[in-house]
Every structure is written in C-alpha cells, then in structure tokens.
Motif scaffolding. Structure first.
Motif, PDB file in Angstrom:
ATOM      1  N   PRO A 116       1.001  -1.218  -0.180  1.00  0.00           N
ATOM      2  CA  PRO A 116      -0.137  -0.079  -0.100  1.00  0.00           C
ATOM      3  C   PRO A 116       0.849   1.273   0.010  1.00  0.00           C
ATOM      4  CG  PRO A 116      -0.773  -1.641   1.670  1.00  0.00           C
ATOM      5  CD  PRO A 116       0.436  -2.119   1.079  1.00  0.00           C
ATOM      6  N   ARG A 117       0.401   2.370  -0.536  1.00  0.00           N
ATOM      7  CA  ARG A 117       1.088   3.603  -0.508  1.00  0.00           C
ATOM      8  C   ARG A 117       0.892   4.127   1.039  1.00  0.00           C
ATOM      9  NH1 ARG A 117      -0.040   9.198  -0.523  1.00  0.00           N
ATOM     10  NH2 ARG A 117      -2.184   8.874  -0.133  1.00  0.00           N
ATOM     11  N   VAL A 118       2.219   4.600   1.440  1.00  0.00           N
ATOM     12  CA  VAL A 118       2.361   5.262   2.562  1.00  0.00           C
ATOM     13  C   VAL A 118       1.949   6.450   2.889  1.00  0.00           C
ATOM     14  CG1 VAL A 118       4.024   5.487   4.531  1.00  0.00           C
ATOM     15  CG2 VAL A 118       4.210   3.408   3.074  1.00  0.00           C
ATOM     16  N   SER A 119       1.169   6.833   4.002  1.00  0.00           N
ATOM     17  CA  SER A 119       0.616   8.013   4.290  1.00  0.00           C
ATOM     18  C   SER A 119       0.433   8.440   5.762  1.00  0.00           C
ATOM     19  CB  SER A 119      -0.987   8.441   3.511  1.00  0.00           C
ATOM     20  OG  SER A 119      -1.138   9.697   3.835  1.00  0.00           O
ATOM     21  N   PHE A 120       0.738   9.447   6.273  1.00  0.00           N
ATOM     22  CA  PHE A 120       0.800   9.727   7.846  1.00  0.00           C
ATOM     23  C   PHE A 120       0.079  10.700   8.330  1.00  0.00           C
ATOM     24  CE2 PHE A 120       2.953  11.707  11.304  1.00  0.00           C
ATOM     25  CZ  PHE A 120       3.225  10.619  12.128  1.00  0.00           C
ATOM     26  N   GLU A 121      -0.882  10.577   9.248  1.00  0.00           N
ATOM     27  CA  GLU A 121      -1.376  11.532  10.457  1.00  0.00           C
ATOM     28  C   GLU A 121      -1.413  11.261  11.769  1.00  0.00           C
ATOM     29  OE1 GLU A 121      -3.459  13.325  12.143  1.00  0.00           O
ATOM     30  OE2 GLU A 121      -5.293  13.163  10.807  1.00  0.00           O
ATOM     31  N   LEU A 122      -0.621  12.107  12.223  1.00  0.00           N
ATOM     32  CA  LEU A 122      -0.309  11.900  13.687  1.00  0.00           C
ATOM     33  C   LEU A 122      -1.353  11.605  14.649  1.00  0.00           C
ATOM     34  CD1 LEU A 122       1.835  10.838  15.821  1.00  0.00           C
ATOM     35  CD2 LEU A 122       2.148  13.471  16.167  1.00  0.00           C
ATOM     36  N   ASP A 123      -2.171  12.577  14.658  1.00  0.00           N
ATOM     37  CA  ASP A 123      -3.318  12.708  15.603  1.00  0.00           C
ATOM     38  C   ASP A 123      -4.435  11.579  15.297  1.00  0.00           C
ATOM     39  OD1 ASP A 123      -4.837  14.185  17.812  1.00  0.00           O
ATOM     40  OD2 ASP A 123      -6.394  14.107  16.430  1.00  0.00           O
ATOM     41  N   GLN A 147      -5.206  13.789   2.340  1.00  0.00           N
ATOM     42  CA  GLN A 147      -4.825  14.221   3.489  1.00  0.00           C
ATOM     43  C   GLN A 147      -5.345  15.384   4.208  1.00  0.00           C
ATOM     44  OE1 GLN A 147      -2.338  13.812   6.707  1.00  0.00           O
ATOM     45  NE2 GLN A 147      -1.480  12.979   4.876  1.00  0.00           N
ATOM     46  N   ALA A 148      -5.966  16.231   2.993  1.00  0.00           N
ATOM     47  CA  ALA A 148      -6.883  17.293   3.601  1.00  0.00           C
ATOM     48  C   ALA A 148      -8.120  16.910   4.241  1.00  0.00           C
ATOM     49  CB  ALA A 148      -7.228  18.400   2.416  1.00  0.00           C
ATOM     50  N   VAL A 202      -9.515  17.690   8.167  1.00  0.00           N
ATOM     51  CA  VAL A 202     -10.550  18.467   8.627  1.00  0.00           C
ATOM     52  C   VAL A 202     -11.457  17.497   9.570  1.00  0.00           C
ATOM     53  CG1 VAL A 202     -12.888  19.324   7.526  1.00  0.00           C
ATOM     54  CG2 VAL A 202     -10.837  19.816   6.498  1.00  0.00           C
ATOM     55  N   ASP A 203     -11.595  16.037   9.203  1.00  0.00           N
ATOM     56  CA  ASP A 203     -12.261  15.068  10.008  1.00  0.00           C
ATOM     57  C   ASP A 203     -11.482  14.872  11.409  1.00  0.00           C
ATOM     58  OD1 ASP A 203     -14.166  13.003  10.766  1.00  0.00           O
ATOM     59  OD2 ASP A 203     -13.225  11.510   9.422  1.00  0.00           O
ATOM     60  N   THR A 204     -10.346  15.012  11.437  1.00  0.00           N
ATOM     61  CA  THR A 204      -9.501  14.786  12.733  1.00  0.00           C
ATOM     62  C   THR A 204      -9.851  15.859  13.633  1.00  0.00           C
ATOM     63  OG1 THR A 204      -7.616  13.476  11.795  1.00  0.00           O
ATOM     64  CG2 THR A 204      -7.189  14.816  13.678  1.00  0.00           C
ATOM     65  N   LEU A 240     -12.326  18.168  13.425  1.00  0.00           N
ATOM     66  CA  LEU A 240     -13.774  18.073  14.093  1.00  0.00           C
ATOM     67  C   LEU A 240     -13.743  17.294  15.091  1.00  0.00           C
ATOM     68  CD1 LEU A 240     -16.831  18.833  13.724  1.00  0.00           C
ATOM     69  CD2 LEU A 240     -16.879  17.289  12.086  1.00  0.00           C
ATOM     70  N   ASN A 241     -13.304  16.153  15.047  1.00  0.00           N
ATOM     71  CA  ASN A 241     -13.209  15.117  16.196  1.00  0.00           C
ATOM     72  C   ASN A 241     -12.476  15.626  17.442  1.00  0.00           C
ATOM     73  OD1 ASN A 241     -14.395  13.284  14.628  1.00  0.00           O
ATOM     74  ND2 ASN A 241     -12.791  12.028  13.908  1.00  0.00           N
ATOM     75  N   ALA A 242     -11.349  16.541  17.170  1.00  0.00           N
ATOM     76  CA  ALA A 242     -10.922  17.162  18.296  1.00  0.00           C
ATOM     77  C   ALA A 242     -11.755  18.104  18.895  1.00  0.00           C
ATOM     78  CB  ALA A 242      -9.419  17.873  17.876  1.00  0.00           C
ATOM     79  N   MET A 243     -12.479  18.965  18.311  1.00  0.00           N
ATOM     80  CA  MET A 243     -13.411  19.909  18.847  1.00  0.00           C
ATOM     81  C   MET A 243     -14.285  19.277  19.622  1.00  0.00           C
ATOM     82  SD  MET A 243     -14.411  22.094  15.219  1.00  0.00           S
ATOM     83  CE  MET A 243     -13.001  22.600  14.187  1.00  0.00           C
TER      84      MET A 243
END
Length: 434
Positions: free
Chosen positions: A177-184, A371-372, A376-378, A380-383
C-alpha cells in the motif's frame, strides 16, 4: 531541535523483553480496564481482532497472507514472514543481540516498538516512587511529547534509515500500500489509555490541534531528510520514485486527440510542465496550519517549499540543498508549534485555512486531497473531544464530510474541482458551529 530519547535511539536503549513480559493480569493483561493508574487491559485493546486498534498485533501475520507473499516473491525476498526488509516494520525492530528470551517477531508491532526496549525500566516503572520522568530517564520513550511520538510512528508510517524500515517504489509496484501519515488520527486509532485526571497530572492534557500540526511538520522533516540521503533519494539512474506523487504518473494514457487532460497545474509548484511532482501532501497541510499558528516561521517555510519544488528542475545537488533548507524550516515550525498549547478557536481557524483561498487551489492531486479531508475530519473530532462542539452538532455535518471522503474514494475517479467543492462545503458547515 528535538532533544531526548526518540526513534533514533530505540535500538540503543537496552534489551527487548517481548510482549509476554507485559501480559500479566496485574500488569496490562486484564480483561477489563479497571486499573487505578492505567487501564491494565492494554493488551486486550492491542489484540482487538475486529478494529484498527488491533492492527499492530496483526502486522506480522499479514506477511504470510497471499498478498504479503506475492509482494515478497516479486521482490525476490523469499518468505515474507522472515524477510528482514519486511520485519523491520511488521514486527518490533529489535537487533538480534538485544532480543530477550520472551521476544517473538511473530508478536508483530509489540509494546516495545513504541514504548522502547524495556529492560531498563520494566521492573521499576510501576513501583513507588517511579514517575513518568523517572521511567523516561530509564529508557521508556516519552510518547506524551508529540515530536517524540511522531518520530517513532514515522519510522514505519513513512520510513527511516534503520534496517528494514523504508518502503521503496519497487515495494509499492509489487503491491505494498501507498504510505501516508497523520499523527493525531493514528494516535486516536491506537489509543489504549484514558485521558483522566491521573493522566493529566502525570503527563499533561493532550492538545489535538498541536499533535496534528506537529505530525505534519515532523513528516516533512523526515521526508526531506531521507530524500537528501543518497542511500534513499536515488535508485540507480533514477530518483527514488517513492518520494514523488504516485498518481501524477499513474494516469490513463490515450492517443485520442480530444482526450481531456486529467491533471491541473499546481500554483505552489514552480516546476516545468510534465515533470513528476514531489509528494507534498504534508507540505500543504503544514503550510495551512502555519499560517494560523506560526505565521512568521510559516512564511519562511512557504518560501523554502517553493524553492524545493523549483530545484527539482535544476539537478540532484540543488534539490538536496533545497530539501535540507525545507527540512530546517519544518524543524523550526515543529518547535514553534510545540512551544505552546492551542485552545479556543484554533481548530476552527485551521479548518478554514485548509479550505481557504490560499490553500484550496493546491489540491490538484489525490494524495494532498486525501490528507486534507483526513485533517478536517481529525480536527472536527478534536473539537468534539475537547467540548468545543457537541456530538450532535458534529453529526449534523457528517454528510458533508462524507461527500469530501467520497471525492477521494478512488484515485481513478478523483477530480480536483469536485473535491474542492466538497471540502469547501464541509469547512463551511464546521464554521457554522463556531
């Protein structure tokens, strides 16, 4: 510059004792999360078979699936389940001489993959007067620090210079799979702790906006550092295409004179027409968040990013020098963002920036757009987690978020204009909750 125990020193921290060393019912092996200081059912969460929280425990097993073996066979690696090129990320990456008697590669990505080799702190980390600070001093990795956590996660979720921890273009061509990263987001999926009063007392209250932003900065640092390293940035006569945007090359080819162009020129990439662009998904996100949280260093970062793209048309030495400058600018941003917390309207402001006039025109490619919408989803979940938005209000705009996800549901059907419209609608829905 980040100082302290991080991913680079994980193999030097001592012996790896294995998952079984953490599995006692008085430790982390309970069936119920009813412990006083920590849940104590962490292994149950780590082994959860039906959700992504258990993905780390399944990492070694997937190597012996038909897909895993097909990839290994194409690359001439032999059996995938014993190939060093695979086990560096699909198991705890412990040097042979550091493996204790209970270490098992078949355990997959175990406790010590993230928390560090346990021989120095295993017998003392729970005893009075042990503290989080004393455990870190004994070799435990300080995952409560977003910069440290990002460095650990990036080793496998982007790549490192350690053995078996770099996904090449050949691996992806073979089916990886293509590698992608988003820490939160990754942190939330693997969360095995409760942020209660005890946690806050010991480690402080997590800040999701800060965590997400630092993850973007550390990803850019890692990408540029590896690209500048000749062991990873080049492959024979060619550059290592892992670093470039996959879908800019993998498009349908047609001799039809009336064929419609399926890509847009990106206004932030001063590269010759037709050149494959560097994968800038994290660069775009960091530019957006920096405009809100650290505009001074952010402006210097944007200038370095443009120069980096321009240098791709000049030659490998120029591109390496520009990569080092961009990495330094990302490092400065990481430190600036880590130096303070973000409350109130920060998440709303970042969402608005991502979908705003300065950033939205840069969503011309699939990777950056995916990634965008994750961002936005991340956010919103943080809110919701931080009581800035009610769960019901967030659910009310879920349809808009889902339309943005649908716009990146398939690389083959990706259309930039459709995505930007969907993302804009989602962002406006979130702004209305402010």
């Amino acid at each position: 510059m980040l100082v302290g125990l991080g991913a680079a020193t994980i193999a030097e921290a001592g012996g790896f004792e294995g998952v079984a060393s953490c599995a006692g019912s008085t430790c982390h092996g309970r069936n119920e999360g009813d412990g006083k200081a920590v849940r104590q059912d962490e292994l149950r969460i780590w082994q959860e078979p039906s959700s992504k929280t258990g993905a780390h425990s399944r990492a070694a097993a997937v190597l012996d699936t038909a897909r895993g073996q097909r990839i290994a066979t194409a690359l001439g690696l032999g059996r995938a389940g014993s190939a060093p090129a695979c086990l560096g990320c699909h198991s705890t990456n412990a040097p042979g001489e550091a493996r204790g008697g209970r270490y098992l590669a078949a355990d997959g990505v175990g406790c010590e993959s993230c928390h560090g080799a346990a021989s120095g702190w295993l017998s003392s980390h729970y005893a009075v007067p042990a503290s989080h600070a004393s455990n870190v001093a004994a070799g435990m990795i300080a995952l409560d620090r977003p910069q440290v956590r990002a460095a650990v996660c990036l080793d496998c979720h982007f790549g490192s210079d350690k053995p078996g921890q770099f996904v090449t273009h050949a691996m992806m061509a073979a089916g990886h799979p293509r590698v992608s990263f988003e820490l939160d987001l990754f942190s939330s999926l693997q969360q095995h702790y409760d942020v209660d009063d005890d946690y806050v007392k010991r480690k402080g209250r997590p800040d999701s906006v800060q965590t997400w932003a630092i993850g973007q900065a550390e990803a850019v640092k890692r990408s540029t550092r590896l690209f500048a390293n000749p062991r990873f940035g080049s492959e024979g006569l060619f550059p290592q295409f892992y670093f470039y945007d996959c879908h800019s090359c993998h498009r349908r080819i047609s001799d039809n004179p009336a064929a419609r162009r399926t890509f847009e020129v990106n206004p932030a990439r001063p590269i010759p027409f037709g050149n494959p662009p560097y994968n800038d998904e994290n660069i775009i996100m960091l530019s957006a968040v920096a405009s809100v949280l650290a505009p001074g260093p952010g402006a210097r970062f944007d200038a370095a990013a443009r120069q980096f793209h321009a240098a791709m048309a000049e030659g490998r030495p120029q591109a390496v020098a520009a990569a080092q400058q961009l990495g330094a600018a990302a490092d400065a941003l990481s430190d600036a963002i880590a130096a303070r917390g973000y409350g109130g309207d920060a998440a709303f402001q970042v969402v608005a920036a991502i979908a705003g006039k300065a950033i939205a025109p840069r969503f011309t490619d699939y990777a950056g757009s995916a990634q965008a919408v994750m961002a936005v989803d991340t956010l919103l979940n943080a809110m919701v987690r931080e009581d800035r938005v009610t769960l019901g209000a967030a659910a009310g705009i879920r349809a808009s978020i889902n339309r943005a996800y649908a716009a990146v549901g398939s690389p083959e059907r990706y259309d930039p204009a459709t995505f930007r419209a969907a993302l804009g609608n989602a962002a406006r829905g979130i702004a209305a909750l402010r």
